[in-house]
Design a protein around this motif. Structure first.
Motif, PDB file in Angstrom:
ATOM      1  N   PRO A 146      21.323 -12.075  -7.973  1.00  8.50           N
ATOM      2  CA  PRO A 146      21.776 -11.751  -9.329  1.00  8.50           C
ATOM      3  C   PRO A 146      20.754 -12.098 -10.403  1.00  8.50           C
ATOM      4  CG  PRO A 146      22.861 -13.728  -8.534  1.00  8.50           C
ATOM      5  CD  PRO A 146      22.101 -13.174  -7.368  1.00  8.50           C
ATOM      6  N   VAL A 147      20.793 -11.330 -11.484  1.00  9.86           N
ATOM      7  CA  VAL A 147      19.991 -11.625 -12.671  1.00  9.86           C
ATOM      8  C   VAL A 147      20.885 -11.459 -13.902  1.00  9.86           C
ATOM      9  CG1 VAL A 147      17.791 -10.935 -11.655  1.00  9.86           C
ATOM     10  CG2 VAL A 147      19.156  -9.248 -12.884  1.00  9.86           C
ATOM     11  N   THR A 148      20.517 -12.147 -14.970  1.00 11.22           N
ATOM     12  CA  THR A 148      21.264 -12.074 -16.227  1.00 11.22           C
ATOM     13  C   THR A 148      20.338 -11.612 -17.328  1.00 11.22           C
ATOM     14  OG1 THR A 148      22.782 -13.838 -15.564  1.00 11.22           O
ATOM     15  CG2 THR A 148      22.624 -13.365 -17.913  1.00 11.22           C
ATOM     16  N   ALA A 149      20.828 -10.668 -18.143  1.00 15.87           N
ATOM     17  CA  ALA A 149      20.060 -10.125 -19.254  1.00 15.87           C
ATOM     18  C   ALA A 149      20.827 -10.355 -20.553  1.00 15.87           C
ATOM     19  CB  ALA A 149      19.804  -8.633 -19.054  1.00 15.87           C
ATOM     20  N   THR A 150      20.097 -10.428 -21.661  1.00 15.62           N
ATOM     21  CA  THR A 150      20.723 -10.578 -22.970  1.00 15.62           C
ATOM     22  C   THR A 150      20.266  -9.450 -23.889  1.00 15.62           C
ATOM     23  OG1 THR A 150      18.964 -12.105 -23.661  1.00 15.62           O
ATOM     24  CG2 THR A 150      21.002 -13.064 -22.804  1.00 15.62           C
ATOM     25  N   LEU A 151      21.186  -9.023 -24.755  1.00 13.29           N
ATOM     26  CA  LEU A 151      20.903  -7.924 -25.679  1.00 13.29           C
ATOM     27  C   LEU A 151      21.501  -8.286 -27.041  1.00 13.29           C
ATOM     28  CD1 LEU A 151      19.737  -5.002 -25.901  1.00 13.29           C
ATOM     29  CD2 LEU A 151      22.078  -4.200 -25.481  1.00 13.29           C
ATOM     30  N   PRO A 152      20.670  -8.641 -28.032  1.00 13.64           N
ATOM     31  CA  PRO A 152      21.177  -8.936 -29.369  1.00 13.64           C
ATOM     32  C   PRO A 152      21.719  -7.666 -30.034  1.00 13.64           C
ATOM     33  CG  PRO A 152      19.007  -9.910 -29.036  1.00 13.64           C
ATOM     34  CD  PRO A 152      19.231  -8.948 -27.906  1.00 13.64           C
ATOM     35  N   VAL A 153      22.898  -7.765 -30.650  1.00 13.81           N
ATOM     36  CA  VAL A 153      23.558  -6.592 -31.226  1.00 13.81           C
ATOM     37  C   VAL A 153      24.093  -6.914 -32.614  1.00 13.81           C
ATOM     38  CG1 VAL A 153      24.177  -5.571 -29.006  1.00 13.81           C
ATOM     39  CG2 VAL A 153      25.741  -7.201 -30.079  1.00 13.81           C
ATOM     40  N   ARG A 154      24.334  -5.841 -33.384  1.00 12.07           N
ATOM     41  CA  ARG A 154      24.938  -5.966 -34.718  1.00 12.07           C
ATOM     42  C   ARG A 154      25.842  -4.769 -34.960  1.00 12.07           C
ATOM     43  NH1 ARG A 154      24.389  -8.627 -39.436  1.00 12.07           N
ATOM     44  NH2 ARG A 154      22.637  -9.850 -38.623  1.00 12.07           N
ATOM     45  N   ALA A 155      26.992  -5.012 -35.557  1.00 13.31           N
ATOM     46  CA  ALA A 155      27.923  -3.940 -35.878  1.00 13.31           C
ATOM     47  C   ALA A 155      27.475  -3.215 -37.141  1.00 13.31           C
ATOM     48  CB  ALA A 155      29.322  -4.502 -36.065  1.00 13.31           C
ATOM     49  N   SER A 156      27.640  -1.894 -37.141  1.00 10.14           N
ATOM     50  CA  SER A 156      27.338  -1.099 -38.325  1.00 10.14           C
ATOM     51  C   SER A 156      28.617  -0.666 -39.035  1.00 10.14           C
ATOM     52  CB  SER A 156      26.529   0.137 -37.931  1.00 10.14           C
ATOM     53  OG  SER A 156      27.247   0.930 -36.993  1.00 10.14           O
ATOM     54  N   GLY A 157      29.748  -1.118 -38.531  1.00  9.11           N
ATOM     55  CA  GLY A 157      31.043  -0.762 -39.089  1.00  9.11           C
ATOM     56  C   GLY A 157      32.110  -1.038 -38.057  1.00  9.11           C
ATOM     57  N   THR A 158      33.228  -0.376 -38.159  1.00  7.35           N
ATOM     58  CA  THR A 158      34.292  -0.502 -37.177  1.00  7.35           C
ATOM     59  C   THR A 158      34.516   0.845 -36.493  1.00  7.35           C
ATOM     60  OG1 THR A 158      35.988  -0.036 -38.846  1.00  7.35           O
ATOM     61  CG2 THR A 158      35.429  -2.356 -38.443  1.00  7.35           C
ATOM     62  N   GLY A 159      35.162   0.803 -35.323  1.00 10.69           N
ATOM     63  CA  GLY A 159      35.437   2.032 -34.577  1.00 10.69           C
ATOM     64  C   GLY A 159      34.916   1.964 -33.162  1.00 10.69           C
ATOM     65  N   SER A 160      34.702   3.136 -32.583  1.00 10.72           N
ATOM     66  CA  SER A 160      34.296   3.216 -31.183  1.00 10.72           C
ATOM     67  C   SER A 160      32.816   2.904 -31.009  1.00 10.72           C
ATOM     68  CB  SER A 160      34.580   4.621 -30.634  1.00 10.72           C
ATOM     69  OG  SER A 160      35.961   4.906 -30.686  1.00 10.72           O
ATOM     70  N   ALA A 161      32.498   2.327 -29.862  1.00  9.37           N
ATOM     71  CA  ALA A 161      31.117   2.031 -29.485  1.00  9.37           C
ATOM     72  C   ALA A 161      31.057   1.985 -27.965  1.00  9.37           C
ATOM     73  CB  ALA A 161      30.652   0.710 -30.092  1.00  9.37           C
ATOM     74  N   ALA A 162      29.861   1.838 -27.442  1.00  7.48           N
ATOM     75  CA  ALA A 162      29.702   1.718 -25.993  1.00  7.48           C
ATOM     76  C   ALA A 162      28.371   1.058 -25.686  1.00  7.48           C
ATOM     77  CB  ALA A 162      29.778   3.079 -25.308  1.00  7.48           C
ATOM     78  N   VAL A 163      28.328   0.405 -24.529  1.00  8.15           N
ATOM     79  CA  VAL A 163      27.079  -0.077 -23.957  1.00  8.15           C
ATOM     80  C   VAL A 163      26.792   0.796 -22.746  1.00  8.15           C
ATOM     81  CG1 VAL A 163      25.827  -2.049 -23.022  1.00  8.15           C
ATOM     82  CG2 VAL A 163      27.695  -2.417 -24.644  1.00  8.15           C
ATOM     83  N   HIS A 164      25.599   1.372 -22.684  1.00  6.79           N
ATOM     84  CA  HIS A 164      25.203   2.250 -21.580  1.00  6.79           C
ATOM     85  C   HIS A 164      24.200   1.499 -20.711  1.00  6.79           C
ATOM     86  CE1 HIS A 164      27.091   5.876 -23.354  1.00  6.79           C
ATOM     87  NE2 HIS A 164      26.832   5.230 -24.484  1.00  6.79           N
ATOM     88  N   ILE A 165      24.528   1.339 -19.440  1.00  8.93           N
ATOM     89  CA  ILE A 165      23.773   0.463 -18.549  1.00  8.93           C
ATOM     90  C   ILE A 165      23.132   1.258 -17.418  1.00  8.93           C
ATOM     91  CG2 ILE A 165      23.999  -1.500 -16.959  1.00  8.93           C
ATOM     92  CD1 ILE A 165      26.383  -2.397 -18.720  1.00  8.93           C
TER      93      ILE A 165
END
Length: 213
Positions: A146-165
């Protein structure tokens, strides 16, 4: 149950170039029957301080997405990639998108909708470089397991979003699993931060593998 493997050496580049089954249609896939679950499934892989956002298993790898340290509209996603079988590794994030001579696919994560990124995906695991027969140069991979990755994120508003892996798992002795491309983990961005979107979908199940790499 172990995934099926194909012995034909000439197929590795072509197979790695194919999108994972179910992802091309745009729906979440994974697991033994291509199932993505958002919610409490797989929470044992996440630290107590994290908020679980999604969990799926596809093409020999279990993936968990969790949220850390959300405040002032920003935080960090933690992505855990755990090969199901021993002896399998993932490719480094800096591998070219099409691999080296068609071999390999990088470990990737991107966001869309109401969630953006503020820095690239980062993995702290050491990178080793494999010299493979028939491949020019070397291929960067992480250690087996196993490996662990980090991804800093920020919201641009409210509503739908997704992470694509995206990722691909390979073994130097047992073969390569077909890659996963842009597997979506749907989210909802609320005034208090990202939450798991209540989505469960069914795909086409596990895919065969290519040649040993």
């Amino acid at each position: 149950m172990s995934p099926r493997r194909r012995p034909a050496a000439a197929l590795i580049a072509a197979l790695l170039a194919l999108p994972a089954a179910g992802c091309a249609a745009g729906g979440p896939t994974g697991g033994a029957n291509g199932t993505t679950t958002n919610g409490t499934a797989g929470s044992e892989r996440v630290t107590a301080a994290a908020a679980l956002l999604g969990h799926f298993e596809e093409n020999g790898v279990t993936v968990t997405v969790a949220l850390h340290d959300w405040h002032d509209g920003a935080g960090t996603l933690e992505l855990s990639f755990a090969p199901v079988e021993a002896g399998f590794h993932l490719y480094a994030t800096d591998l070219p998108p099409d691999g080296v001579d068609g071999v390999g696919r990088p470990t990737t994560a991107r966001t869309d909708g109401a969630l953006g990124t503020t820095a690239p995906l980062a993995v702290t695991a050491p990178v080793r470089r494999l010299a493979l027969e028939g491949v020019t140069g070397t291929v960067p991979v992480y250690p087996d397991g196993p490996v662990t990755a980090t991804l800093p994120v920020r919201a641009s508003g409210t509503g739908s979003a997704a992470v694509h892996i995206g990722y691909a798992a390979c073994s130097e002795t047992d073969g390569c699993l077909l890659p996963v491309a842009d597997h979506p983990v749907p989210l909802t961005i609320t005034p208090t931060g990202p939450t798991a979107a209540p989505v469960t979908a069914t795909g086409s199940g596990p895919a065969p593998t290519a040649t040993p790499r």
